[in-house]
Design a protein around this motif. Structure first.
Motif, short mmCIF file in Angstrom:
data_model
loop_
_atom_site.label_atom_id
_atom_site.label_comp_id
_atom_site.label_asym_id
_atom_site.label_seq_id
_atom_site.Cartn_x
_atom_site.Cartn_y
_atom_site.Cartn_z
N PHE A 55 26.08 25.15 30.37
CA PHE A 55 25.82 25.50 28.97
C PHE A 55 27.14 25.56 28.18
N LEU A 56 28.15 26.23 28.74
CA LEU A 56 29.44 26.39 28.06
C LEU A 56 30.18 25.06 27.94
N LYS A 57 30.12 24.25 28.98
CA LYS A 57 30.79 22.95 28.95
C LYS A 57 30.16 22.04 27.90
N ALA A 58 28.85 22.14 27.75
CA ALA A 58 28.16 21.34 26.74
C ALA A 58 28.58 21.75 25.32
N LYS A 59 29.06 23.00 25.20
CA LYS A 59 29.54 23.50 23.90
C LYS A 59 31.02 23.16 23.69
N GLY A 60 31.64 22.51 24.69
CA GLY A 60 33.03 22.09 24.54
C GLY A 60 34.06 23.06 25.07
N HIS A 61 33.63 24.10 25.78
CA HIS A 61 34.58 25.08 26.31
C HIS A 61 35.06 24.71 27.71
N GLU A 62 36.25 25.21 28.04
CA GLU A 62 36.81 25.00 29.37
C GLU A 62 36.38 26.17 30.26
N VAL A 63 35.74 25.88 31.37
CA VAL A 63 35.14 26.95 32.19
C VAL A 63 35.87 27.09 33.51
N PHE A 64 36.17 28.35 33.86
CA PHE A 64 36.84 28.67 35.11
C PHE A 64 35.94 29.55 35.98
N THR A 65 36.18 29.49 37.27
CA THR A 65 35.56 30.44 38.20
C THR A 65 36.61 31.47 38.57
N GLY A 66 36.23 32.75 38.57
CA GLY A 66 37.16 33.81 38.92
C GLY A 66 37.73 33.63 40.31
N PRO A 67 38.93 34.17 40.57
CA PRO A 67 39.57 34.04 41.89
C PRO A 67 38.71 34.61 43.01
N ASP A 68 38.95 34.11 44.22
CA ASP A 68 38.28 34.61 45.44
C ASP A 68 36.77 34.46 45.39
N GLN A 69 36.29 33.44 44.71
CA GLN A 69 34.87 33.14 44.69
C GLN A 69 34.68 31.65 44.96
N LYS A 70 33.50 31.30 45.46
CA LYS A 70 33.19 29.89 45.65
C LYS A 70 33.14 29.23 44.27
N ALA A 77 39.26 26.73 39.31
CA ALA A 77 39.54 28.06 39.83
C ALA A 77 40.65 28.70 39.01
N ALA A 78 40.41 29.90 38.51
CA ALA A 78 41.42 30.63 37.75
C ALA A 78 42.32 31.37 38.73
N LYS A 79 43.42 30.75 39.10
CA LYS A 79 44.30 31.30 40.13
C LYS A 79 45.68 31.66 39.60
#
Length: 314
Positions: A55-70, A77-79
């Protein structure tokens, strides 16, 4: 003349309040960096994280996954420090424990967090998971408000030298852990002795954390905007030991009495170190405020009634 002055004052107050409300709105630039922190062990949370990322990527945003998660598919990955510094918003999908994990990840950064409850109680994750996309849409449109919450800054000293610094949104806990005997602790406020207490432990809670462990231990509920901390003993030996509310511009310190004394030092539910009689714990209000994202009509007392059945006489 008095009526004119009163009317003018009311108009100025209303204008100020309107300006403040506008200032405290969440304003996200286009192509913002947004991180997802989700409840790892829950398939429903993982599935929702994937949908939110899309949903966020379709809106043009850059999406990260928090550290220590799949890694959520299609995200980074936000490292690194640079990646964490670039974040404009964190979306939490889980319970209050997941929310506190997101706070730890930020390490004091003033990045707003919006939480969706997929746990049991959900004081910090106040929004329903069923309304996830509607609420995110409101946030992206600048219709959500930022609510500041005070945090606790903890410094652990050993013989006068700093050996650890921590920021807590909910609480700092000193407890005996698996030891059989109670811990004897001296409590000071601005270097003045408050009391010497024997107990299973002590909770120092912020207003946000007052409805967590503090409440379970018999402490009071604090309004989240109150400029105070509360010190609550856990199972004290003496009935004269009671919760104590102190202004958050004071400095609290704790020292274990007895050379053989040991205690666990816990920050927002996570044990970070062990204390001995050589240690001193010094607590002040953090220089960082935490920013929660809430709907404009959010009311704390409604939350109390919904989550705790506060005042329910049935």
């Amino acid at each position: 003349m008095m009526k004119v002055a009163t009317t003018t004052a009311k108009k100025m107050t209303a204008a100020t309040e309107k300006k403040t409300a506008a200032t405290n709105r969440l304003q996200l630039p286009e192509k913002s960096a947004i991180a997802l922190v989700y409840r790892i062990e829950t398939a429903k949370a993982v599935s929702l994280a994937k949908k939110v990322a899309e949903f966020l990527k379709a809106k043009g945003h850059e999406v990260f996954t928090g550290p220590d998660q799949k890694l959520v598919p299609g995200t980074k990955a936000a490292k690194t420090k640079k990646q964490l510094d670039s974040l404009k918003l964190v979306i939490v999908l889980g319970g209050d424990g997941t929310y506190l994990r997101a706070v730890r990840i930020l390490e004091g950064r003033s990045v707003p967090i919006i939480g969706f409850n997929m746990g049991s109680l959900g004081f910090l994750t106040a929004h329903s998971a069923d309304s996830t996309f509607d609420i995110i849409e409101e946030a992206l449109a600048g219709k959500m408000e930022l609510r500041p919450r005070s945090m606790i800054f903890a410094k652990v000293l050993r013989k006068g030298k700093t050996r650890g610094e921590y920021h807590a949104l909910n609480d700092i806990v000193i407890e005996r852990g698996s030891m059989s005997q109670l811990i004897n602790t001296s409590i000071y406020s601005d270097k003045f002795l408050v009391s010497e207490v024997k107990a299973d432990g002590f909770i120092v809670s912020s207003p946000s954390g007052s409805t967590a462990y503090n409440l379970a231990a018999g402490g009071p509920i604090l309004h989240p905007e109150s400029p105070v901390f509360v010190v609550t003993p856990v199972a004290p030996h003496s009935l004269t030991s009671r919760p104590l509310i102190v202004p958050d511009n004071s400095t609290l310190s704790f020292k274990l009495d007895g050379r053989t004394m040991k205690a666990h030092f816990i920050v927002d539910g996570m044990k970070v170190t062990e204390l001995s009689a050589d240690d001193e714990v010094v607590l002040t209000r953090s220089c960082y405020d935490h920013w929660m994202v809430r709907q404009a009509d959010h009311n704390y007392f409604t939350l109390l009634r919904e989550k705790l059945k506060f005042g329910d006489r049935s």
